[in-house]
Design a protein around this motif. Sequence first.
Motif, mmCIF file in Angstrom:
data_model
loop_
_atom_site.group_PDB
_atom_site.id
_atom_site.type_symbol
_atom_site.label_atom_id
_atom_site.label_comp_id
_atom_site.label_asym_id
_atom_site.label_seq_id
_atom_site.Cartn_x
_atom_site.Cartn_y
_atom_site.Cartn_z
ATOM 1 N N GLU A 144 0.850 -1.197 0.000
ATOM 2 C CA GLU A 144 0.000 0.000 0.000
ATOM 3 C C GLU A 144 0.880 1.240 0.000
ATOM 4 O O GLU A 144 2.045 1.196 0.393
ATOM 5 C CB GLU A 144 -0.906 0.023 1.239
ATOM 6 C CG GLU A 144 -1.915 -1.094 1.288
ATOM 7 C CD GLU A 144 -3.013 -0.943 0.258
ATOM 8 O OE1 GLU A 144 -3.248 0.179 -0.234
ATOM 9 O OE2 GLU A 144 -3.654 -1.960 -0.051
ATOM 10 N N ARG A 145 0.295 2.339 -0.435
ATOM 11 C CA ARG A 145 1.019 3.614 -0.391
ATOM 12 C C ARG A 145 1.371 3.936 1.066
ATOM 13 O O ARG A 145 0.636 3.599 1.987
ATOM 14 C CB ARG A 145 0.145 4.735 -0.949
ATOM 15 C CG ARG A 145 -0.201 4.556 -2.399
ATOM 16 C CD ARG A 145 -1.056 5.708 -2.927
ATOM 17 N NE ARG A 145 -1.784 6.469 -1.934
ATOM 18 C CZ ARG A 145 -3.068 6.274 -1.615
ATOM 19 N NH1 ARG A 145 -3.755 5.324 -2.196
ATOM 20 N NH2 ARG A 145 -3.657 7.041 -0.717
ATOM 21 N N THR A 146 2.475 4.640 1.249
ATOM 22 C CA THR A 146 2.940 4.989 2.588
ATOM 23 C C THR A 146 1.889 5.711 3.412
ATOM 24 O O THR A 146 1.709 5.368 4.581
ATOM 25 C CB THR A 146 4.246 5.805 2.514
ATOM 26 O OG1 THR A 146 5.236 5.005 1.882
ATOM 27 C CG2 THR A 146 4.733 6.191 3.899
ATOM 28 N N PRO A 147 1.146 6.691 2.871
ATOM 29 C CA PRO A 147 0.147 7.340 3.734
ATOM 30 C C PRO A 147 -0.864 6.355 4.315
ATOM 31 O O PRO A 147 -1.233 6.456 5.466
ATOM 32 C CB PRO A 147 -0.526 8.368 2.827
ATOM 33 C CG PRO A 147 0.487 8.683 1.787
ATOM 34 C CD PRO A 147 1.217 7.373 1.567
ATOM 35 N N PHE A 148 -1.309 5.374 3.514
ATOM 36 C CA PHE A 148 -2.253 4.390 4.045
ATOM 37 C C PHE A 148 -1.596 3.551 5.125
ATOM 38 O O PHE A 148 -2.189 3.328 6.188
ATOM 39 C CB PHE A 148 -2.803 3.472 2.945
ATOM 40 C CG PHE A 148 -3.647 2.361 3.511
ATOM 41 C CD1 PHE A 148 -4.988 2.582 3.774
ATOM 42 C CD2 PHE A 148 -3.100 1.127 3.815
ATOM 43 C CE1 PHE A 148 -5.773 1.568 4.333
ATOM 44 C CE2 PHE A 148 -3.867 0.119 4.373
ATOM 45 C CZ PHE A 148 -5.201 0.340 4.637
ATOM 46 N N ALA A 149 -0.407 3.056 4.860
ATOM 47 C CA ALA A 149 0.274 2.188 5.819
ATOM 48 C C ALA A 149 0.489 2.910 7.146
ATOM 49 O O ALA A 149 0.159 2.387 8.211
ATOM 50 C CB ALA A 149 1.601 1.705 5.241
ATOM 51 N N GLN A 150 1.035 4.105 7.092
ATOM 52 C CA GLN A 150 1.270 4.854 8.321
ATOM 53 C C GLN A 150 -0.056 5.172 9.006
ATOM 54 O O GLN A 150 -0.173 5.067 10.223
ATOM 55 C CB GLN A 150 2.046 6.134 8.055
ATOM 56 C CG GLN A 150 2.349 6.887 9.336
ATOM 57 C CD GLN A 150 3.209 8.104 9.133
ATOM 58 O OE1 GLN A 150 3.710 8.353 8.031
ATOM 59 N NE2 GLN A 150 3.398 8.862 10.169
#
Length: 102
Positions: A60-66
């Motif tokens: 997943e894109r970093t914003p979603f993961a974080q």
Amino acid sequence: MKIARQPNLKPDRALEKEIARIRDALPDIVAREASEIASKQHDNRVAALDDIQRRITQGERTPFAQAFFECLLEWLAQREHYDTAQAVRTFIDERFAPTRTG
């Protein structure tokens, strides 16, 4: 008790947007995963967080993961699982902290 965030960081609109989306769309998954982490012994929490990253946020894109981990932290803190929430904060800071170049 507040869980410390990295100081002097401006809010990231993409991250905040993802957090709001996860709160709305995935509350059951957040609750299940956070509850699972809270049930782990201290020494097993990092392995559990790695497992969540592999199963849910890998690719997943970093914003979603974080954002997903931020939601886990929020759920835990709201239920006074402060030690576990701090473990999640450390995980976030280590895995998603912006790289600094000198």
